[in-house]
Scaffold this active site. Structure first.
Site, mmCIF file in Angstrom:
data_model
loop_
_atom_site.group_PDB
_atom_site.id
_atom_site.type_symbol
_atom_site.label_atom_id
_atom_site.label_comp_id
_atom_site.label_asym_id
_atom_site.label_seq_id
_atom_site.Cartn_x
_atom_site.Cartn_y
_atom_site.Cartn_z
ATOM 1 N N HIS A 101 -1.239 -8.018 2.425
ATOM 2 C CA HIS A 101 -0.922 -8.483 3.618
ATOM 3 C C HIS A 101 -2.570 -8.012 4.281
ATOM 4 O O HIS A 101 -2.196 -8.654 5.810
ATOM 5 C CB HIS A 101 0.035 -8.383 4.317
ATOM 6 C CG HIS A 101 -0.456 -6.745 4.930
ATOM 7 N ND1 HIS A 101 -0.195 -6.383 6.323
ATOM 8 C CD2 HIS A 101 0.909 -5.528 4.060
ATOM 9 C CE1 HIS A 101 0.213 -5.356 6.137
ATOM 10 N NE2 HIS A 101 0.452 -4.735 5.410
ATOM 11 N N SER B 229 -3.524 -3.310 -0.348
ATOM 12 C CA SER B 229 -2.043 -4.119 -0.102
ATOM 13 C C SER B 229 -2.762 -5.538 0.361
ATOM 14 O O SER B 229 -3.366 -5.810 1.275
ATOM 15 C CB SER B 229 -1.734 -3.633 1.432
ATOM 16 O OG SER B 229 -0.352 -3.900 1.985
ATOM 17 N N GLY C 102 1.039 -1.118 0.276
ATOM 18 C CA GLY C 102 0.256 -0.405 -0.270
ATOM 19 C C GLY C 102 0.854 1.112 0.391
ATOM 20 O O GLY C 102 0.595 2.378 -0.778
ATOM 21 N N THR C 103 1.628 1.637 0.991
ATOM 22 C CA THR C 103 2.854 2.338 0.943
ATOM 23 C C THR C 103 3.328 3.089 -0.136
ATOM 24 O O THR C 103 3.255 3.930 -1.352
ATOM 25 C CB THR C 103 3.506 1.630 2.116
ATOM 26 O OG1 THR C 103 3.109 2.009 3.308
ATOM 27 C CG2 THR C 103 4.578 3.114 1.903
ATOM 28 N N CYS D 271 1.229 1.664 11.645
ATOM 29 C CA CYS D 271 2.678 2.352 11.105
ATOM 30 C C CYS D 271 2.672 3.596 11.763
ATOM 31 O O CYS D 271 4.405 4.261 11.660
ATOM 32 C CB CYS D 271 1.909 2.722 9.488
ATOM 33 S SG CYS D 271 2.020 1.447 7.933
ATOM 34 N N THR E 202 12.671 -6.039 -9.835
ATOM 35 C CA THR E 202 12.165 -7.188 -10.363
ATOM 36 C C THR E 202 10.155 -7.822 -9.571
ATOM 37 O O THR E 202 10.502 -7.697 -9.226
ATOM 38 C CB THR E 202 12.463 -8.760 -10.191
ATOM 39 O OG1 THR E 202 14.566 -8.432 -11.522
ATOM 40 C CG2 THR E 202 12.498 -9.570 -11.098
#
Length: 379
Positions: free
Chosen positions: A199, A197, A69-70, A324, A235
């Site tokens: 997770h 995101s 997400g970040t 966070c 990658t």
């Protein structure tokens, strides 16, 4: 130990874990390589791109896989600014946005942008009248989180989108807290970009995606980048992408079932707090504007960190807000957005439910919180 911090992170789904291992051992070629191993990896990557696009009902050409997400928030916002519909340096967001959005806006301020930070009302939602008043002729971008990660309130993205479209303003939405908990097809259609995101919905850490409307002609933040059509360098983590895709499909297949489950667990938890409800303040929105899996509350006169540690000692894992920012010892941004004073804001705790949470688990946690507050007040 019973886990009540699903808003911070979820365990990896077993089927998604098996796919991660299979992709790691059988599709290990670089998806940009021209040999057969690269071709096989690229075929799987494109399949995942199409599957994720189908879940959002968008074109697969707008899907870009990221590390979470970040990164998705950062790169999507940067991309939108290179494709703004008009000239201007005014941007709008909310006080309660995730740190990844706040930090990029702070960077933009150093580059000459002016930012308006909107508060929440008493229900944890942006006031549309205030939003309208914040608009300027120079406003080029709005970034509003779809679902608040600390109290679970849903912002009026569809209404905000209509206003933005009328004023030729681009709209980004951080959908990390809502993807996998509700159908995001209407939101994806309404915004110019969004972020998710893996997770947060039982996918692997280090996986995510950004969606950007393919009709926008954006410029890469990293010139010369070839991966993900120039969106990001490095990658592609194909095992994580494949695993996340399986987790996302499962989450969508179980949306209604999980929603009803969360409603039942939430109701049991709140019923269990009845003996101490006069000492609690629950922060939530009205009716359908609230995710049932997230409960944000304060216990009057008791710091949230103390409550969290006492719960941990009793075998319950809860949090004091967004993971966070938990190590910054700062009060919840959501409490700040709701104009809760510093001392009271530090009383905030977050309870979040997941697939494995049972009604009995929630009742036991409520009983533990009841004991904690009674013992503390009697000291």
């Amino acid at each position: 130990m019973k886990y009540f911090d699903y808003a911070a992170s979820t365990p990896l789904d077993e089927e998604a874990a098996q796919v991660f291992v299979k992709a790691s051992t059988e599709y290990y070629g670089n998806s940009n390589s021209l040999h057969d191993f690269g071709g096989q990896a690229n075929e799987l990557l494109n399949h995942c791109r199409q599957e994720m696009a189908d879940l959002l009902a968008v074109q697969e050409t707008g899907i870009y896989f990221t590390s979470g997400g970040t990164e998705s928030n950062f790169l999507a916002i940067r991309a939108l600014l290179t494709s703004a519909f008009k000239t201007g340096k005014h941007i709008i967001t909310s006080i309660a946005e995730h740190s990844s959005v706040i930090s990029v806006f702070q960077q933009l301020e150093e580059e000459g942008y002016e930012t308006t930070y909107l508060p929440f009302n008493e229900n944890g939602v942006i006031n549309l009248e205030q939003f309208n008043k914040a608009l300027k002729e120079e406003t080029v971008l709005v970034a509003i989180q779809h679902g608040n990660s600390e109290i679970g309130t849903l912002q009026p993205i569809l209404e905000i989108s209509k206003i933005c479209k009328r004023n030729n303003i681009l709209l980004h939405s951080d959908c990390v807290h809502t993807f996998g908990k509700m159908d995001l097809k209407p939101i994806a259609k309404a915004v110019d970009s969004l972020a998710i995101s893996g997770h947060k919905f039982y996918g692997p850490k280090g996986s995510g995606l950004a969606y950007i409307n393919p009709q926008l002609n954006w410029l890469s933040f990293f010139p010369g980048t070839v991966h993900e059509k120039g969106f990001r360098p490095g990658t592609v983590n194909l095992p994580a992408v494949a695993s996340m895709t399986v987790a996302a499909q499962k989450a969508y297949n179980e949306l209604q079932m999980n929603h009803q489950h969360d409603l039942s667990v939430r109701s049991a938890f709140l019923r269990g707090l009845a003996p101490i409800m006069s000492h609690c303040i629950i922060y939530d929105a009205l009716n359908e504007d609230q995710l049932p899996s997230t409960v944000g509350l304060r216990m009057k006169g008791i710091e949230g960190q103390y409550v969290m540690l006492e719960c941990n000692r009793r075998g319950f894992a809860i949090s004091t807000g967004s993971a966070c920012q938990s190590d910054m010892h700062a009060p919840s941004k959501t409490m700040k957005a709701m104009d809760v004073k510093l001392k009271e804001a530090k009383e905030f705790i977050r309870i979040s439910f997941g697939r494995s949470t049972t009604v009995n688990d929630a009742t036991e946690l409520a009983a533990a919180l009841t004991t904690i507050i009674k013992q503390t007040l009697n000291q």
